[in-house]
Design an enzyme around this catalytic site. Structure first.
Site, PDB file in Angstrom:
ATOM      1  N   LYS A  80       1.020  -1.481   0.167  1.00 53.37           N
ATOM      2  CA  LYS A  80       0.286  -0.042   0.131  1.00 53.37           C
ATOM      3  C   LYS A  80       0.862   1.575   0.462  1.00 53.37           C
ATOM      4  O   LYS A  80       0.795   2.116  -0.754  1.00 53.37           O
ATOM      5  CB  LYS A  80      -1.438  -0.247   1.314  1.00 53.37           C
ATOM      6  CG  LYS A  80      -2.183  -1.345   1.053  1.00 53.37           C
ATOM      7  CD  LYS A  80      -3.556  -0.960   1.888  1.00 53.37           C
ATOM      8  CE  LYS A  80      -4.176  -1.632   2.359  1.00 53.37           C
ATOM      9  NZ  LYS A  80      -5.396  -1.464   3.150  1.00 53.37           N
ATOM     10  N   ASP A 108     -10.310   2.265   1.870  1.00 50.13           N
ATOM     11  CA  ASP A 108     -10.130   1.998   3.664  1.00 50.13           C
ATOM     12  C   ASP A 108     -10.588   2.801   4.198  1.00 50.13           C
ATOM     13  O   ASP A 108     -11.903   2.206   5.454  1.00 50.13           O
ATOM     14  CB  ASP A 108      -8.822   1.736   4.131  1.00 50.13           C
ATOM     15  CG  ASP A 108      -7.919   0.144   3.200  1.00 50.13           C
ATOM     16  OD1 ASP A 108      -8.799  -0.375   3.106  1.00 50.13           O
ATOM     17  OD2 ASP A 108      -6.709   0.307   3.099  1.00 50.13           O
TER      18      ASP A 108
END
Ligand code: NAP
Length: 307
Positions: A87, A123
């Site tokens: 990420k 997220d």
């Protein structure tokens, strides 16, 4: 069809993908990646929307990430999801970044715009939607404690709390220095005049029983964003004796319905939820970015629950 593809497959994609129907246009990159539930829900969404494409897993190690990402625009991919450990690294490899992803410093989704890779982080939004769906409350009305703000998920969650101007935010991390650094980044979102008595609106505390005990009496929502609980034998990230009925506990872990923390939550008479709703909503938001249309949430949820 393979369960898991590799960089070697991507380099030889014309041959690898020749007989795959529907064509592979979306993927998740991770190391490991076998556990990823994203193909289940994204393929259910593609099917429900009658989109002639499918979503697969790629095992990509960190040294392969740049090469793999760079190949995607040339091979007619629509987008990709990034999971652990990619990420933060992928964030640095994008041609453009959504403003929120830029701030968070990590991405979990990339879309492809011509030759360009555009990075997004769904997220945080996925977390906010999950809190609304699981507890029927909005983040901005809550005093929140996030455990594990040193990782991609914890950072995205803490940023979301800040951007939604939650009442209070308490940051907790094993490596205290990372939480302190994040506190500095978020400080400007907590300058407003809210009357909360003697406690600060934003603070970092060490992961120790005494400060946890004090803070938990001033908190509504506790979020576990560490991997503690992935194994049933893991200890609870919060000492069980500190859990009280007024708390809402959100465990980002979605692998199992219950975790040591969620079992202790139920024993304490508090409300708890696992990470499935966050997984669902971050995936739905990625679908919306790729296809610019609402995601078929019910079908995606059904696929996750059945899987
Ligand atoms: P990560 O980047 O590896 O972050 C790990 C975080 O947990 C760091 O803050 C780390 O602290 C802390 N940590 C790791 N092991 C620990 C231990 N034994 N004791 C205490 N703290 C520990 O992982 P991530 O990608 O953010 O994922 C974290 C969790 O979120 C995982 O359980 C994952 O399943 C979940 N997640 C859920 C979703 C969802 O949609 N539901 C999405 C993403 C992630 P240090 O900084 O001190 O190392």
């Amino acid at each position: 069809m393979k369960e898991i593809y590799t960089l070697a497959d991507l380099k030889n994609w014309e041959k690898t993908a020749r007989n795959i129907d529907p064509p592979v246009r979306l993927a998740v990159f991770g190391d490991p990646v076998a556990h990823s539930a994203s193909p289940l829900m994204q393929n259910a969404a593609l099917h429900a929307c009658a989109i002639d494409a499918q979503y697969v897993r790629f095992h990509i190690i960190p040294q392969e990430l740049e090469t793999a990402l760079r190949l995607l625009p040339k091979l007619n991919f629509i987008g990709v999801n990034l999971t652990t450990p990619h990420k933060a690294a992928a964030h640095g490899l994008m041609d453009a970044l959504d403003e929120r992803a830029q701030r968070i410093g990590a991405i979990n989704t990339a879309s492809i715009d011509g030759e360009k890779l555009v990075g997004w982080n769904t997220d945080g939004f996925g977390f906010a939607r999950a809190i609304r769906s699981e507890f029927s409350v909005d983040l901005r009305d809550l005093r929140v404690m996030v455990l594990g703000v040193g990782g991609g998920a914890g950072r995205a969650i803490a940023w979301q709390c800040a951007l939604e101007r939650c009442e209070r935010l308490v940051l907790v991390n094993r490596a205290l220095v990372k939480a302190k650094e994040l506190e500095r980044e978020l400080a400007r979102y907590f300058t407003g005049p809210r009357l909360l008595g003697p406690v600060a609106r934003l603070e970092t505390i060490p992961w120790e029983e005494s400060p946890l005990r004090f803070q938990l009496s001033q908190i509504d929502l506790v979020v576990n964003a560490t991997p503690l609980g992935m194994n049933q034998t893991d200890p609870s990230p919060v000492p069980i004796s500190l859990l009280a009925p007024h708390l809402m506990i959100f465990d980002t872990i979605y692998k199992s319905v219950s975790t040591p923390l969620l079992r202790a939550t139920a024993d304490a008479g508090a409300r708890g939820a696992n990470g499935l709703a966050m997984l669902l909503h971050q995936g739905a938001l990625a679908f919306e970015i790729w296809f610019n249309r609402p995601a078929p949430i019910a079908e995606m949820r059904q696929a996750l629950v059945a899987g």
